[in-house]
Design an enzyme around this catalytic site. Sequence first.
Site, short mmCIF file in Angstrom:
data_model
loop_
_atom_site.label_atom_id
_atom_site.label_comp_id
_atom_site.label_asym_id
_atom_site.label_seq_id
_atom_site.Cartn_x
_atom_site.Cartn_y
_atom_site.Cartn_z
N TYR A 136 -19.40 -4.08 -1.31
CA TYR A 136 -18.37 -3.17 -1.84
C TYR A 136 -18.62 -3.04 -3.35
O TYR A 136 -18.31 -3.95 -4.11
CB TYR A 136 -17.01 -3.76 -1.53
CG TYR A 136 -15.79 -2.97 -2.00
CD1 TYR A 136 -14.51 -3.52 -1.84
CD2 TYR A 136 -15.86 -1.71 -2.58
CE1 TYR A 136 -13.37 -2.83 -2.24
CE2 TYR A 136 -14.74 -1.00 -2.98
CZ TYR A 136 -13.50 -1.57 -2.80
OH TYR A 136 -12.36 -0.89 -3.18
N LYS A 164 -20.38 0.13 0.46
CA LYS A 164 -19.20 0.95 0.16
C LYS A 164 -19.30 1.29 -1.33
O LYS A 164 -19.11 0.45 -2.19
CB LYS A 164 -17.93 0.17 0.44
CG LYS A 164 -16.62 0.91 0.14
CD LYS A 164 -15.43 0.05 0.55
CE LYS A 164 -14.08 0.72 0.38
NZ LYS A 164 -13.62 0.86 -0.99
O1 MN9 Z 1 -12.28 2.44 -3.10
C1 MN9 Z 1 -10.40 3.72 -3.05
N1 MN9 Z 1 -9.26 2.92 -3.30
C2 MN9 Z 1 -8.80 2.44 -4.48
C3 MN9 Z 1 -11.57 3.20 -3.77
O2 MN9 Z 1 -9.24 2.80 -5.54
C4 MN9 Z 1 -7.66 1.49 -4.40
C5 MN9 Z 1 -10.28 5.21 -3.19
O3 MN9 Z 1 -9.78 5.59 -1.93
C6 MN9 Z 1 -9.36 5.75 -4.29
O4 MN9 Z 1 -8.09 5.17 -4.20
C7 MN9 Z 1 -9.15 7.25 -4.09
C8 MN9 Z 1 -8.26 7.84 -5.20
O5 MN9 Z 1 -8.93 7.75 -6.43
O6 MN9 Z 1 -10.40 7.88 -4.09
#
Ligand code: MN9
Length: 292
Positions: A136, A164
């Site tokens: 990740y 990821k």
């Molecule tokens: O991995 C995701 N989650 C967080 C990143 O950042 C907590 C994304 O889904 C973002 O939240 C999303 C909005 O910026 O792209």
Amino acid sequence: MGKDIKGLLAALTTPYTPSGEIDYKQLREIVEFLIRQGMNGFYVCGSTGEAFLLTDEERKKIVEVVVNQVAGRVPVVAHIGNIGTRKTIELGLHAKAVGVDAISSVSPFYYKFSYGEIKSYYDRVADACELPMIVYNFPSLVGTQFSIEQLEGLLSHSLIKGLKHTSQDLYQLERIKNRRSDLVVYNGFDEMLLSGLIAGADGGIGSTYNCMPQLYINLLDHFKAGDIEEAKLLQSKANHVIEYIVKYGVMQSVKVLLGCYGFEDNGCREPFKMLKEEEKKVLQQVFKQYLS
Ligand code: MN9
């Protein structure tokens, strides 16, 4: 990877009761809702799941409950990341015993570990847990920016099957996918899902998939059918919503929008603030305008 873990995985949110305990009944209901909407899998106890605001026991129970509720219908990936290798391995062995399809970890943080220490972290966890593993990569939250060669090095262990990539650097994504076509690469920033797919991503893992599942499923379908113009319209629609989600706070806003489907919104754990009533109203209007 064991199961074909491609497509769209919801970075599952963690619902709470009014007293701030985990609402496992609602967690099951959200899992069912997302499966009904066509979500291809779940990424559990990640950033969106508030992993680092949960106890180890809570993280373990969430993985157990989700695996039980999913009952093999779609893949479940458990995020087991911590600062320390020992605790990550403990969570990884538990996840394996519970029957997850893969494990994943953000790179260890806080102590500014060397590249060699981060590399050995991933190798030790993979060796100990003996499950398919997804690296990740989240530079903006972790604070570690890897070069393409360094990322490739982290991905070299035989049990590491995926990346990821939560980064706006889609050149890196394209290069990794080009050099390692055997890896499953997931786009991490939902606002760039279509761009990530065009760069070579096999799918995406995202927090806003919790509250706009159908839109993203349709976007991926249009992309696969080669209908880029329609996919662009859907990405733009998602981004109209994401502008407000990011403005007010991703973790809290996802729960407010899930509330528009009838789920109970009791916010996030502190230090996250509760959203103001007027902020919630704006999000509910945005839901009506773009998602209902
Ligand atoms: O991995 C995701 N989650 C967080 C990143 O950042 C907590 C994304 O889904 C973002 O939240 C999303 C909005 O910026 O792209």
